[in-house]
Design an enzyme around this catalytic site. Structure first.
Site, PDB file in Angstrom:
ATOM      1  N   HIS A 165       0.848  -0.931   0.399  1.00 32.01           N
ATOM      2  CA  HIS A 165      -0.027   0.125   0.050  1.00 32.01           C
ATOM      3  C   HIS A 165       0.678   1.165  -0.269  1.00 32.01           C
ATOM      4  O   HIS A 165       2.248   0.686   0.297  1.00 32.01           O
ATOM      5  CB  HIS A 165      -1.218  -0.040   1.236  1.00 32.01           C
ATOM      6  N   HIS A 192       1.011   3.747   2.265  1.00 35.34           N
ATOM      7  CA  HIS A 192       1.003   4.583   3.282  1.00 35.34           C
ATOM      8  C   HIS A 192       2.588   4.748   3.144  1.00 35.34           C
ATOM      9  O   HIS A 192       3.264   4.331   3.058  1.00 35.34           O
ATOM     10  CB  HIS A 192       0.935   3.599   4.639  1.00 35.34           C
ATOM     11  N   ASP A 232       5.091   5.287   5.532  1.00 43.25           N
ATOM     12  CA  ASP A 232       6.627   4.327   5.848  1.00 43.25           C
ATOM     13  C   ASP A 232       6.768   3.867   5.023  1.00 43.25           C
ATOM     14  O   ASP A 232       7.738   2.974   5.040  1.00 43.25           O
ATOM     15  CB  ASP A 232       6.096   4.164   7.134  1.00 43.25           C
ATOM     16  N   HIS A 233       5.577   2.762   4.009  1.00 43.09           N
ATOM     17  CA  HIS A 233       6.099   1.823   3.586  1.00 43.09           C
ATOM     18  C   HIS A 233       6.945   2.389   2.121  1.00 43.09           C
ATOM     19  O   HIS A 233       7.121   1.078   1.456  1.00 43.09           O
ATOM     20  CB  HIS A 233       5.306   0.940   2.698  1.00 43.09           C
ATOM     21  N   HIS A 262      -7.454  -2.372   5.483  1.00 44.40           N
ATOM     22  CA  HIS A 262      -6.860  -1.638   6.043  1.00 44.40           C
ATOM     23  C   HIS A 262      -7.105   0.387   6.089  1.00 44.40           C
ATOM     24  O   HIS A 262      -6.739   0.947   5.440  1.00 44.40           O
ATOM     25  CB  HIS A 262      -5.440  -1.067   5.906  1.00 44.40           C
ATOM     26  N   ASP A 313       0.138  -4.056   6.163  1.00 40.31           N
ATOM     27  CA  ASP A 313      -0.766  -3.504   7.342  1.00 40.31           C
ATOM     28  C   ASP A 313      -2.657  -4.220   6.699  1.00 40.31           C
ATOM     29  O   ASP A 313      -3.341  -3.714   6.018  1.00 40.31           O
ATOM     30  CB  ASP A 313      -0.939  -2.290   7.045  1.00 40.31           C
ATOM     31  N   HIS A 347       6.754  -5.089  11.535  1.00 44.71           N
ATOM     32  CA  HIS A 347       6.050  -3.673  12.239  1.00 44.71           C
ATOM     33  C   HIS A 347       5.952  -3.498  12.803  1.00 44.71           C
ATOM     34  O   HIS A 347       4.377  -3.184  13.332  1.00 44.71           O
ATOM     35  CB  HIS A 347       5.090  -3.480  10.542  1.00 44.71           C
TER      36      HIS A 347
END
Ligand SMILES: [Zn+2]
Ligand SMILES: [Zn+2]
Length: 275
Positions: free
Chosen positions: A61, A63, A65-66, A151, A174, A238
């Protein structure tokens, strides 16, 4: 045999010992990077893999942080490769726009290097494919299928199932528990799942942090997904809050209450072989 290396077990909560979310999956002669959080190429290098050696980048995805180090993966592959080396990127819808915006932000760098190096004649060659379900890869004896995860409000999000010879590994990213992740994971050898300690996060005073409770799996929920799918091995990553040295047994006990298989968790660089 498939080998999983946790190249980043951290989260947006900065921990000097944990890179951002990413996992390296080696199967046959192929090496896939799943997500590319903060510091990923340093951890991949420690595992003996450079950006130029990646078979493909898989994104669960978008996001931040990824994908914080998407720029690093793209540019490092570009400048450390002699000759053509297109980077396949497979992610959910929206991935192409993010890659194009990243390349747009890199326009000055791209122009400097093309002007300076006679053998760099064009921008990074990134080949994006967007999927929410179905088979997305069949090369080198490796098959990859994806399915949607849950998510929300982040969507679409996807999980990857990587198969090679008799081994199958699912990388959930996630997600809260959902039927499509269960179906994708059914009968796999291992499930790599992000997990948060709901018991600890619930006690945190900041509502901003407690907001994450409704769209991540707890350790117990990740374990329950693993149990329903009948996998042998659950790999947790994570960690929120960051896993502290000495707490491993607490995390493991929470998972073991609902899952009787092998449970792996730990520090960046942890390697798990399955199949
Ligand atoms: Zn996320
Ligand atoms: Zn995340």
């Amino acid at each position: 045999m498939i080998e999983i290396t946790l190249t980043g077990t951290g989260s947006p909560m900065v921990d000097p010992n944990r890179a951002g979310p990413s996992t390296l999956v080696r199967a046959g002669n192929s090496t896939f990077l799943v997500d590319c959080g903060r510091g990923v190429l340093m951890r991949a290098a420690a595992a003996g893999v450079g950006a130029a050696n990646l078979t493909a980048l898989l994104l669960t995805h978008l996001h931040s942080d990824h994908i914080t180090d998407l720029c690093d993966v793209i540019t490092t592959r570009w400048v450390t490769t002699i000759g053509p080396n297109p980077l396949p990127v497979i992610g959910p819808p929206g991935t192409r726009a993010v890659v194009e915006a990243t390349l747009a932000a890199l326009a000055p760098d791209i122009s400097y290097r093309i002007a300076h190096h006679a053998d760099i004649t064009g921008p990074p060659d990134v080949r994006v494919q967007e999927f929410t379900s179905g088979q997305v890869w069949d090369e080198g004896g490796v098959r990859i299928t994806v399915a949607p995860t849950d998510h929300r409000p982040v969507e679409p999000t996807i999980a990857f199932r990587v198969e090679h010879e008799d081994a199958a590994v699912v990388l959930a990213g996630d997600s809260v528990p959902c039927a499509s992740l269960d179906d994708l994971t059914l009968g796999a050898n291992a499930l790599v799942h992000t997990a948060i300690r709901k018991d600890l996060v619930e006690q945190m005073p900041a509502q901003r942090i407690r907001d994450i409770l409704d769209y991540h799996s707890s350790v117990e929920q990740a374990a329950a997904t693993a149990a329903r799918a009948g996998v042998d091995t659950l790999v947790l990553t994570h960690y929120v809050p960051p896993l502290q040295a000495g707490q491993e047994d607490q995390w493991r006990a929470l998972a073991a209450a609902g899952f009787s298989g092998r449970i792996e968790l730990g520090n960046d660089g942890l390697r798990v072989q399955v199949g």
